[in-house]
Design a protein around this motif. Sequence first.
Motif, PDB file in Angstrom:
ATOM      1  N   GLU A  18     -46.419 -21.011 -49.729  1.00  0.00           N
ATOM      2  CA  GLU A  18     -45.104 -21.635 -49.871  1.00  0.00           C
ATOM      3  C   GLU A  18     -44.084 -20.800 -49.104  1.00  0.00           C
ATOM      4  O   GLU A  18     -44.051 -19.573 -49.238  1.00  0.00           O
ATOM      5  CB  GLU A  18     -44.730 -21.689 -51.347  1.00  0.00           C
ATOM      6  N   ILE A  19     -43.283 -21.459 -48.293  1.00  0.00           N
ATOM      7  CA  ILE A  19     -42.216 -20.773 -47.561  1.00  0.00           C
ATOM      8  C   ILE A  19     -41.005 -20.634 -48.469  1.00  0.00           C
ATOM      9  O   ILE A  19     -40.619 -21.585 -49.146  1.00  0.00           O
ATOM     10  CB  ILE A  19     -41.812 -21.554 -46.297  1.00  0.00           C
ATOM     11  N   THR A  20     -40.416 -19.451 -48.467  1.00  0.00           N
ATOM     12  CA  THR A  20     -39.160 -19.239 -49.163  1.00  0.00           C
ATOM     13  C   THR A  20     -38.121 -18.890 -48.108  1.00  0.00           C
ATOM     14  O   THR A  20     -38.252 -17.914 -47.396  1.00  0.00           O
ATOM     15  CB  THR A  20     -39.265 -18.101 -50.198  1.00  0.00           C
ATOM     16  N   GLY A  21     -37.159 -19.735 -47.978  1.00  0.00           N
ATOM     17  CA  GLY A  21     -36.096 -19.557 -46.992  1.00  0.00           C
ATOM     18  C   GLY A  21     -35.223 -20.790 -47.000  1.00  0.00           C
ATOM     19  O   GLY A  21     -35.614 -21.841 -47.511  1.00  0.00           O
ATOM     20  N   LYS A  22     -34.047 -20.678 -46.460  1.00  0.00           N
ATOM     21  CA  LYS A  22     -33.126 -21.806 -46.437  1.00  0.00           C
ATOM     22  C   LYS A  22     -33.535 -22.799 -45.355  1.00  0.00           C
ATOM     23  O   LYS A  22     -33.674 -22.425 -44.188  1.00  0.00           O
ATOM     24  CB  LYS A  22     -31.705 -21.325 -46.183  1.00  0.00           C
ATOM     25  N   ALA A  23     -33.692 -24.052 -45.737  1.00  0.00           N
ATOM     26  CA  ALA A  23     -34.061 -25.080 -44.769  1.00  0.00           C
ATOM     27  C   ALA A  23     -33.022 -25.188 -43.660  1.00  0.00           C
ATOM     28  O   ALA A  23     -33.363 -25.455 -42.509  1.00  0.00           O
ATOM     29  CB  ALA A  23     -34.243 -26.422 -45.465  1.00  0.00           C
ATOM     30  N   SER A  24     -31.773 -24.953 -43.993  1.00  0.00           N
ATOM     31  CA  SER A  24     -30.709 -25.044 -42.990  1.00  0.00           C
ATOM     32  C   SER A  24     -30.831 -23.957 -41.922  1.00  0.00           C
ATOM     33  O   SER A  24     -30.220 -24.054 -40.864  1.00  0.00           O
ATOM     34  CB  SER A  24     -29.332 -24.962 -43.655  1.00  0.00           C
ATOM     35  N   GLU A  25     -31.613 -22.926 -42.196  1.00  0.00           N
ATOM     36  CA  GLU A  25     -31.833 -21.843 -41.236  1.00  0.00           C
ATOM     37  C   GLU A  25     -33.226 -21.896 -40.614  1.00  0.00           C
ATOM     38  O   GLU A  25     -33.665 -20.938 -39.994  1.00  0.00           O
ATOM     39  CB  GLU A  25     -31.619 -20.489 -41.921  1.00  0.00           C
ATOM     40  N   ALA A  26     -33.914 -23.016 -40.770  1.00  0.00           N
ATOM     41  CA  ALA A  26     -35.308 -23.120 -40.306  1.00  0.00           C
ATOM     42  C   ALA A  26     -35.443 -22.836 -38.821  1.00  0.00           C
ATOM     43  O   ALA A  26     -36.460 -22.290 -38.391  1.00  0.00           O
ATOM     44  CB  ALA A  26     -35.868 -24.503 -40.645  1.00  0.00           C
ATOM     45  N   ASP A  27     -34.443 -23.181 -38.027  1.00  0.00           N
ATOM     46  CA  ASP A  27     -34.534 -22.932 -36.592  1.00  0.00           C
ATOM     47  C   ASP A  27     -34.497 -21.435 -36.263  1.00  0.00           C
ATOM     48  O   ASP A  27     -34.830 -21.038 -35.157  1.00  0.00           O
ATOM     49  CB  ASP A  27     -33.427 -23.665 -35.847  1.00  0.00           C
ATOM     50  N   GLN A  28     -34.134 -20.601 -37.228  1.00  0.00           N
ATOM     51  CA  GLN A  28     -34.053 -19.152 -37.007  1.00  0.00           C
ATOM     52  C   GLN A  28     -35.236 -18.400 -37.601  1.00  0.00           C
ATOM     53  O   GLN A  28     -35.386 -17.200 -37.375  1.00  0.00           O
ATOM     54  CB  GLN A  28     -32.767 -18.612 -37.640  1.00  0.00           C
ATOM     55  N   TRP A  29     -36.081 -19.070 -38.367  1.00  0.00           N
ATOM     56  CA  TRP A  29     -37.159 -18.397 -39.074  1.00  0.00           C
ATOM     57  C   TRP A  29     -38.072 -17.613 -38.162  1.00  0.00           C
ATOM     58  O   TRP A  29     -38.599 -16.576 -38.530  1.00  0.00           O
ATOM     59  CB  TRP A  29     -37.995 -19.401 -39.837  1.00  0.00           C
ATOM     60  N   TYR A  30     -38.316 -18.115 -36.972  1.00  0.00           N
ATOM     61  CA  TYR A  30     -39.332 -17.531 -36.097  1.00  0.00           C
ATOM     62  C   TYR A  30     -38.744 -16.616 -35.041  1.00  0.00           C
ATOM     63  O   TYR A  30     -39.459 -16.082 -34.221  1.00  0.00           O
ATOM     64  CB  TYR A  30     -40.162 -18.649 -35.462  1.00  0.00           C
ATOM     65  N   THR A  31     -37.422 -16.442 -35.108  1.00  0.00           N
ATOM     66  CA  THR A  31     -36.772 -15.546 -34.155  1.00  0.00           C
ATOM     67  C   THR A  31     -36.004 -14.434 -34.848  1.00  0.00           C
ATOM     68  O   THR A  31     -35.670 -13.447 -34.216  1.00  0.00           O
ATOM     69  CB  THR A  31     -35.808 -16.325 -33.252  1.00  0.00           C
ATOM     70  N   THR A  32     -35.736 -14.587 -36.142  1.00  0.00           N
ATOM     71  CA  THR A  32     -34.937 -13.611 -36.873  1.00  0.00           C
ATOM     72  C   THR A  32     -35.733 -13.062 -38.052  1.00  0.00           C
ATOM     73  O   THR A  32     -35.963 -13.777 -39.031  1.00  0.00           O
ATOM     74  CB  THR A  32     -33.631 -14.258 -37.389  1.00  0.00           C
ATOM     75  N   PRO A  33     -36.156 -11.805 -37.975  1.00  0.00           N
ATOM     76  CA  PRO A  33     -36.899 -11.223 -39.088  1.00  0.00           C
ATOM     77  C   PRO A  33     -36.108 -11.304 -40.394  1.00  0.00           C
ATOM     78  O   PRO A  33     -34.893 -11.136 -40.412  1.00  0.00           O
ATOM     79  CB  PRO A  33     -37.087  -9.764 -38.651  1.00  0.00           C
ATOM     80  N   GLY A  34     -36.808 -11.592 -41.464  1.00  0.00           N
ATOM     81  CA  GLY A  34     -36.187 -11.631 -42.776  1.00  0.00           C
ATOM     82  C   GLY A  34     -35.585 -12.961 -43.177  1.00  0.00           C
ATOM     83  O   GLY A  34     -35.133 -13.121 -44.309  1.00  0.00           O
ATOM     84  N   LYS A  35     -35.567 -13.952 -42.294  1.00  0.00           N
ATOM     85  CA  LYS A  35     -34.990 -15.252 -42.633  1.00  0.00           C
ATOM     86  C   LYS A  35     -35.881 -16.052 -43.561  1.00  0.00           C
ATOM     87  O   LYS A  35     -35.401 -16.913 -44.280  1.00  0.00           O
ATOM     88  CB  LYS A  35     -34.702 -16.079 -41.378  1.00  0.00           C
ATOM     89  N   ALA A  36     -37.166 -15.795 -43.536  1.00  0.00           N
ATOM     90  CA  ALA A  36     -38.084 -16.540 -44.401  1.00  0.00           C
ATOM     91  C   ALA A  36     -39.270 -15.646 -44.764  1.00  0.00           C
ATOM     92  O   ALA A  36     -39.660 -14.763 -44.007  1.00  0.00           O
ATOM     93  CB  ALA A  36     -38.566 -17.803 -43.717  1.00  0.00           C
ATOM     94  N   THR A  37     -39.815 -15.900 -45.937  1.00  0.00           N
ATOM     95  CA  THR A  37     -41.009 -15.201 -46.388  1.00  0.00           C
ATOM     96  C   THR A  37     -41.992 -16.251 -46.889  1.00  0.00           C
ATOM     97  O   THR A  37     -41.650 -17.421 -47.028  1.00  0.00           O
ATOM     98  CB  THR A  37     -40.694 -14.216 -47.534  1.00  0.00           C
TER      99      THR A  37
END
Length: 86
Positions: A18-37
């Motif tokens: 399960e991904i934990t992170g803000k859906a509104s920031e999904a475009d940043q998940w793979y470029t910004t460390p710590g945006k999703a776990t």
Amino acid sequence: SEERFRLAAEASRIGIWEITGKASEADQWYTTPGKATIRYDERFAEIFDLPPGQTVPLLDALARVDQGDRDDAAGAATDTVASQGE
């Protein structure tokens, strides 16, 4: 039902995560460390050689996906979560 899903997952030996992170920031998940776990079950930990019972940064988990499949995996996860909203 949840019980049927659990039984199917056990029988097929797939890993659940399960991904934990803000859906509104999904475009940043793979470029910004710590945006999703991700949180995951024991089978997922076994498949991807991760420590069991922990949460890890999504970028660390994706690094374990074959490079040829990584972009597709990242895109599918992003699309799925973004389509569900926050």
